[in-house]
Write an enzyme that holds these catalytic residues in place. Structure first.
Site, mmCIF file in Angstrom:
data_model
loop_
_atom_site.group_PDB
_atom_site.id
_atom_site.type_symbol
_atom_site.label_atom_id
_atom_site.label_comp_id
_atom_site.label_asym_id
_atom_site.label_seq_id
_atom_site.Cartn_x
_atom_site.Cartn_y
_atom_site.Cartn_z
ATOM 1 N N GLU A 72 4.437 25.344 10.450
ATOM 2 C CA GLU A 72 5.772 24.964 10.940
ATOM 3 C C GLU A 72 6.478 24.087 9.919
ATOM 4 O O GLU A 72 5.833 23.358 9.161
ATOM 5 C CB GLU A 72 5.624 24.143 12.233
ATOM 6 C CG GLU A 72 5.740 24.942 13.521
ATOM 7 C CD GLU A 72 7.185 25.203 13.923
ATOM 8 O OE1 GLU A 72 8.068 25.239 13.045
ATOM 9 O OE2 GLU A 72 7.428 25.374 15.132
ATOM 10 N N ASP A 73 7.796 24.137 9.940
ATOM 11 C CA ASP A 73 8.566 23.207 9.121
ATOM 12 C C ASP A 73 8.585 21.823 9.768
ATOM 13 O O ASP A 73 8.373 20.811 9.105
ATOM 14 C CB ASP A 73 9.994 23.720 8.895
ATOM 15 C CG ASP A 73 10.694 24.132 10.189
ATOM 16 O OD1 ASP A 73 10.034 24.202 11.253
ATOM 17 O OD2 ASP A 73 11.909 24.390 10.153
ATOM 18 N N VAL B 176 7.931 19.611 13.712
ATOM 19 C CA VAL B 176 7.643 19.518 15.146
ATOM 20 C C VAL B 176 8.463 18.354 15.686
ATOM 21 O O VAL B 176 8.340 17.217 15.217
ATOM 22 C CB VAL B 176 6.145 19.321 15.423
ATOM 23 C CG1 VAL B 176 5.902 19.142 16.921
ATOM 24 C CG2 VAL B 176 5.342 20.506 14.903
ATOM 25 N N ASP B 177 9.297 18.688 16.662
ATOM 26 C CA ASP B 177 10.217 17.711 17.245
ATOM 27 C C ASP B 177 9.703 17.384 18.649
ATOM 28 O O ASP B 177 8.821 16.534 18.824
ATOM 29 C CB ASP B 177 11.609 18.351 17.219
ATOM 30 C CG ASP B 177 12.723 17.452 17.734
ATOM 31 O OD1 ASP B 177 12.452 16.301 18.073
ATOM 32 O OD2 ASP B 177 13.882 17.908 17.810
ATOM 33 N N THR C 78 8.135 24.194 20.888
ATOM 34 C CA THR C 78 7.983 25.434 20.112
ATOM 35 C C THR C 78 6.517 25.659 19.750
ATOM 36 O O THR C 78 5.971 26.751 19.964
ATOM 37 C CB THR C 78 8.842 25.371 18.828
ATOM 38 O OG1 THR C 78 10.203 25.135 19.202
ATOM 39 C CG2 THR C 78 8.744 26.661 18.032
ATOM 40 N N LYS D 34 8.255 14.557 14.120
ATOM 41 C CA LYS D 34 9.013 13.458 14.746
ATOM 42 C C LYS D 34 8.209 12.994 15.958
ATOM 43 O O LYS D 34 8.527 13.346 17.096
ATOM 44 C CB LYS D 34 10.386 13.960 15.223
ATOM 45 C CG LYS D 34 11.338 14.413 14.128
ATOM 46 C CD LYS D 34 12.700 14.769 14.735
ATOM 47 C CE LYS D 34 13.588 15.473 13.755
ATOM 48 N NZ LYS D 34 14.856 15.934 14.359
ATOM 49 N N ASP E 112 17.591 23.676 7.830
ATOM 50 C CA ASP E 112 19.053 23.790 7.724
ATOM 51 C C ASP E 112 19.762 22.915 8.746
ATOM 52 O O ASP E 112 19.163 22.408 9.699
ATOM 53 C CB ASP E 112 19.487 25.236 7.989
ATOM 54 C CG ASP E 112 19.393 25.587 9.480
ATOM 55 O OD1 ASP E 112 18.350 25.294 10.104
ATOM 56 O OD2 ASP E 112 20.372 26.111 10.031
#
Ligand code: 5GP
Length: 176
Positions: A98-99, A101-102, A106, A130, A158
């Site tokens: 993953e780019d 994890v918030d 997801t 995060k 992005d």
């Protein structure tokens, strides 16, 4: 957003160093596994996955998966599969890449979804985390950098499709 470049949060050289550390750790952990299937989560992970995979010293194959969140910014946390993996992952060692994890929704969804394909194992790797924003408990095996509650761009990430190819991670203040 103006044309000005976003202020730098994590430099290109710090990213390069951390990615090579993560790759060394992953290569060591999977040394006896035979092969690992890296599953990159589109679009944001594509640059991280490219660099991470090229730093590994173990046999690896690449897959991609795409998801979208229902109602961006909504609190529902519902995730929808947009593109599934093409290869068969049954009985194989899977590493989700993953780019960021918030809230964790997801990654939580992806783990559940990929588990239904009966892989030999599933681990998770994210460049950015995060932690203070977590809403669901999800195991992250490899974390590049912990960051605060801010919107970041660059190195694949992005804001409204802008700044994905920035070589560093910068932060922007999204305008709602
Ligand atoms: P989740 O809340 O489910 O952990 O993360 C959902 C998705 O939101 C991430 O995979 C990523 O695509 C996006 N996201 C969350 N925070 C950021 C951020 O700061 N920058 C960017 N570009 N995407 C983010």
């Amino acid at each position: 957003m103006t044309d000005a470049l976003p202020p730098e949060l994590i430099s290109e050289s710090d990213i390069r160093k951390r990615v090579s550390e993560l790759a060394a750790q992953i290569s060591s952990d999977y040394a006896d596994a035979g092969e690992v299937v890296l599953i990159g989560v589109l679009k944001g992970s594509f640059i991280f996955l490219a660099d991470l995979s090229r730093n590994l010293t173990i046999p690896r194959t690449i897959e991609f998966i795409a998801v979208s969140s229902y109602g961006a910014g909504s609190k529902s946390g519902a995730v929808r599969l947009v593109m599934d993996v093409r290869g068969n992952i049954e009985g194989r060692h899977v590493l989700i890449v993953e780019d960021i994890v918030d809230t964790g929704h997801t990654l939580n969804y992806l783990i559940g979804m990929l588990e239904s394909h009966n892989p030999a194992s599933i681990r998770t790797c994210t460049l950015l985390h995060k932690a203070e924003r977590a809403e669901v408990e999800v195991t992250i095996d490899y974390v590049g950098f912990n960051i605060g509650d801010e919107w970041v761009v660059g190195y694949g990430l992005d804001y409204a499709e802008q700044n994905r190819t920035l070589p560093y991670i910068g932060n922007v203040q999204p305008v709602d």
